[in-house]
Design a protein around this motif. Sequence first.
Motif, short mmCIF file in Angstrom:
data_model
loop_
_atom_site.label_atom_id
_atom_site.label_comp_id
_atom_site.label_asym_id
_atom_site.label_seq_id
_atom_site.Cartn_x
_atom_site.Cartn_y
_atom_site.Cartn_z
N PRO A 283 32.53 52.56 50.00
CA PRO A 283 31.53 53.43 49.39
C PRO A 283 31.93 53.77 47.97
N PRO A 284 30.99 54.20 47.14
CA PRO A 284 31.36 54.59 45.78
C PRO A 284 32.15 55.89 45.76
N LEU A 285 33.00 56.02 44.76
CA LEU A 285 33.61 57.31 44.44
C LEU A 285 32.67 57.93 43.41
N GLU A 286 31.82 58.83 43.84
CA GLU A 286 30.84 59.41 42.93
C GLU A 286 31.49 60.54 42.14
N ALA A 287 31.03 60.70 40.90
CA ALA A 287 31.68 61.62 39.97
C ALA A 287 31.74 63.05 40.49
N ALA A 288 30.77 63.45 41.29
CA ALA A 288 30.77 64.82 41.82
C ALA A 288 32.00 65.10 42.67
N LEU A 289 32.56 64.07 43.30
CA LEU A 289 33.72 64.26 44.18
C LEU A 289 35.01 64.43 43.39
N SER A 290 35.00 64.11 42.10
CA SER A 290 36.22 64.22 41.30
C SER A 290 36.15 65.31 40.24
N ALA A 291 34.97 65.88 40.03
CA ALA A 291 34.74 66.74 38.87
C ALA A 291 35.68 67.94 38.83
N GLU A 292 35.82 68.64 39.94
CA GLU A 292 36.66 69.85 39.94
C GLU A 292 38.13 69.50 39.76
N LEU A 293 38.59 68.46 40.44
CA LEU A 293 39.99 68.05 40.30
C LEU A 293 40.28 67.57 38.88
N PHE A 294 39.33 66.86 38.28
CA PHE A 294 39.54 66.41 36.90
C PHE A 294 39.63 67.61 35.96
N ASP A 310 40.74 61.34 29.11
CA ASP A 310 39.36 61.56 29.55
C ASP A 310 39.24 61.10 31.00
N GLY A 311 38.07 61.35 31.56
CA GLY A 311 37.72 60.79 32.85
C GLY A 311 36.74 59.66 32.64
N VAL A 312 36.98 58.52 33.26
CA VAL A 312 36.11 57.37 33.04
C VAL A 312 35.65 56.80 34.38
N ALA A 313 34.52 56.13 34.33
CA ALA A 313 33.98 55.42 35.48
C ALA A 313 34.35 53.95 35.36
N VAL A 314 34.80 53.34 36.45
CA VAL A 314 35.23 51.95 36.43
C VAL A 314 34.54 51.18 37.54
N GLY A 315 34.39 49.88 37.32
CA GLY A 315 33.69 49.05 38.29
C GLY A 315 34.53 48.65 39.48
N GLY A 316 35.86 48.61 39.32
CA GLY A 316 36.72 48.22 40.42
C GLY A 316 36.83 49.31 41.47
N ALA A 317 37.23 48.90 42.67
CA ALA A 317 37.35 49.85 43.78
C ALA A 317 38.81 50.06 44.13
N SER A 318 39.07 51.13 44.87
CA SER A 318 40.41 51.42 45.37
C SER A 318 40.27 52.13 46.71
#
Length: 377
Positions: A283-294, A310-318
């Motif tokens: 599944p995607p890691l959507e930005a809302a799930l990282s916003a507070e931690l970032f 900064d915080g960036v969006a990337v195409g690869g998965a983990s």
Amino acid sequence: MPVQAAPELAVVLADIERLVACESPSDDRAAVARSADAVAALGERLLGVAPERVVIDGRTHLRWRLGDGPAAVLVLGHHDTVWPIGTLGRLPSGVGDGVLRGPGCFDMKTGVVMALHAVAALPDRAGVTILLTGDEELGSPSSRQLIEDEARGCRAAFVLEAAADGGHLKTARKGVSLYRVHVSGRAAHAGLEPERGVNAAVEAAQLLLAVAALDDPGRGTSVTPTLLTAGTTTNTVPAAAEFAVDVRAWTVAEQQRVDAALHALTPRRDGATVRIEGGPNRPPLEAALSAELFARASAIAASAGLTPFDGVAVGGASDGNFTAGIGVPTLDGLGAVGGGAHADDEHVLVALIPERLLLLERLLQEQLAAATPGEGR
């Protein structure tokens, strides 16, 4: 708290080089088991306790559950690499001019060492689980359920994958879906009676164009047909064909749209049949799930005088896609700063290792301090 002193950095570098020297290609179960031994020994030295070895389908994963209560924070990484045995003979490991080199140093053995050192530095480690898997580079076929089970109930997951270019953290990742489209037709002699055949290659070509049309650049969704095979001999109408499809999407809704369209594919030719295998893999890691931690990471960096990021969006998965996929706040890219993942110029910038160690340690302290009694599993 000051950034770590040089003598401690020397210890960290020696630990990284020790793990890099133990080659661990994902598809070699024995090599991954040897790597697990090396990582376990390092972790036991630093944490004072041996990990649990979790072996699934012959692949060795390591888990430390620290403290007696439930886990509040998951620290996540992997010790397998893409590099085959013998690569060290061509690309030896070493440090020179402030740069650490060697196969797997950036992706992600430096991150593994950082995870263990950062947790070891905590005054109280209770509530931390460290999970280091052995099949991430294969798509985590044996460890996905383990990752999700360990993350469930945690207030945060910190992923020690390498940083994005420029040292930026990874605050969003595309979800991945993988498919195979199988087409069956009917063979016939291509010269004597081609009309008796049902050409699976032509059918697959038309379906491939329909699949490619599902691509939506405006939404950041890529639908890419990749490997294509068909036929048996040059004078036979192909009775079978198949092609693979790689799908990347920023949202679950886009993954579901493409999935529904692929599974609705129907043949154009009488006598042809179509069968679809696969579906969403991560599944995607959507930005809302990282916003507070970032936001917390940025505040820590500013207060400690660390190099800005900064915080960036990337195409690869983990594996962070899995933790975010079950709703756990997830921050990724906390590991090494450098570049060349999966390439001959793989490297780590040594000067930034202490900064990233400090960042992770303080993030862990904050999350553990905020955890309520009994929070976790």
